[in-house]
Scaffold this motif. Structure first.
Motif, PDB file in Angstrom:
ATOM      1  N   TRP A 154       0.813  -1.223   0.000  1.00  0.00           N
ATOM      2  CA  TRP A 154       0.000   0.000   0.000  1.00  0.00           C
ATOM      3  C   TRP A 154       0.850   1.278   0.000  1.00  0.00           C
ATOM      4  O   TRP A 154       0.528   2.221  -0.744  1.00  0.00           O
ATOM      5  CB  TRP A 154      -0.961  -0.039   1.180  1.00  0.00           C
ATOM      6  N   PRO A 155       1.928   1.367   0.779  1.00  0.00           N
ATOM      7  CA  PRO A 155       2.742   2.589   0.713  1.00  0.00           C
ATOM      8  C   PRO A 155       3.263   2.877  -0.699  1.00  0.00           C
ATOM      9  O   PRO A 155       3.354   4.036  -1.095  1.00  0.00           O
ATOM     10  CB  PRO A 155       3.892   2.314   1.673  1.00  0.00           C
ATOM     11  N   ASN A 156       3.587   1.849  -1.474  1.00  0.00           N
ATOM     12  CA  ASN A 156       4.054   2.081  -2.842  1.00  0.00           C
ATOM     13  C   ASN A 156       2.967   2.698  -3.708  1.00  0.00           C
ATOM     14  O   ASN A 156       3.229   3.545  -4.558  1.00  0.00           O
ATOM     15  CB  ASN A 156       4.563   0.782  -3.461  1.00  0.00           C
ATOM     16  N   SER A 159      -6.455   9.444   0.979  1.00  0.00           N
ATOM     17  CA  SER A 159      -6.050   9.384   2.371  1.00  0.00           C
ATOM     18  C   SER A 159      -6.258  10.737   3.031  1.00  0.00           C
ATOM     19  O   SER A 159      -6.023  11.776   2.412  1.00  0.00           O
ATOM     20  CB  SER A 159      -4.569   8.978   2.452  1.00  0.00           C
ATOM     21  N   LEU A 172       0.538   4.618  -2.539  1.00  0.00           N
ATOM     22  CA  LEU A 172       0.406   5.998  -2.056  1.00  0.00           C
ATOM     23  C   LEU A 172       1.511   6.882  -2.629  1.00  0.00           C
ATOM     24  O   LEU A 172       1.263   8.014  -3.048  1.00  0.00           O
ATOM     25  CB  LEU A 172       0.452   6.024  -0.525  1.00  0.00           C
ATOM     26  N   HIS A 230       1.156  10.627   4.140  1.00  0.00           N
ATOM     27  CA  HIS A 230       2.235   9.878   4.788  1.00  0.00           C
ATOM     28  C   HIS A 230       3.511   9.868   3.960  1.00  0.00           C
ATOM     29  O   HIS A 230       4.592   9.662   4.490  1.00  0.00           O
ATOM     30  CB  HIS A 230       1.800   8.415   5.002  1.00  0.00           C
ATOM     31  N   TRP A 231       3.385  10.040   2.646  1.00  0.00           N
ATOM     32  CA  TRP A 231       4.509   9.863   1.738  1.00  0.00           C
ATOM     33  C   TRP A 231       4.615  11.039   0.780  1.00  0.00           C
ATOM     34  O   TRP A 231       3.637  11.696   0.474  1.00  0.00           O
ATOM     35  CB  TRP A 231       4.333   8.572   0.930  1.00  0.00           C
TER      36      TRP A 231
END
Length: 110
Positions: free
Chosen positions: A42-44, A84, A46, A88-89
């Motif tokens: 998921w972070p990738n 979101s 985002l 976060h990123w």
């Protein structure tokens, strides 16, 4: 997570160790086709979306207000996938390691 498809038939979804499943009923003698659909982290997703145009407003790192496309249930105006309430990123953050690790993309029956 990985979805395993053998010879066009869904053999199952693997999401936790030991990441193994029986394949006897899906394989035949000779050549078989193995397809593995891997879900990225998921972070990738985002981080990647941060490279696309914004379709909602932020106040610093947090959401300023809910976008109209969300509150009115209309089509999203951009190709972004994620939404979101907190950033976060950043778009230049390095992607996290996320891949299928294997010695070979093929297998054979004995």
């Amino acid at each position: 997570m990985a979805e395993i498809i053998i010879n066009g038939k869904n053999a199952g979804i693997l999401w936790k160790a030991p990441f193994r499943l029986p394949i006897d009923k899906y394989v035949t003698q000779g050549t078989n086709t193995l397809e593995i659909k891997v879900t990225n982290l998921w972070p990738n997703r985002l981080i990647s979306d941060e490279n696309l145009p914004m379709d909602y407003e932020r106040n610093g790192k947090k959401l300023k207000t809910l976008p109209e496309w969300l509150t009115k249930y209309t089509e999203r105006p951009t190709e972004r996938t994620t939404f979101s309430s907190w950033s976060h990123w950043k778009k230049d953050d390095p992607l996290l390691t996320s891949a299928l690790l294997a010695p070979s993309p093929s297998f054979r029956l004995k």
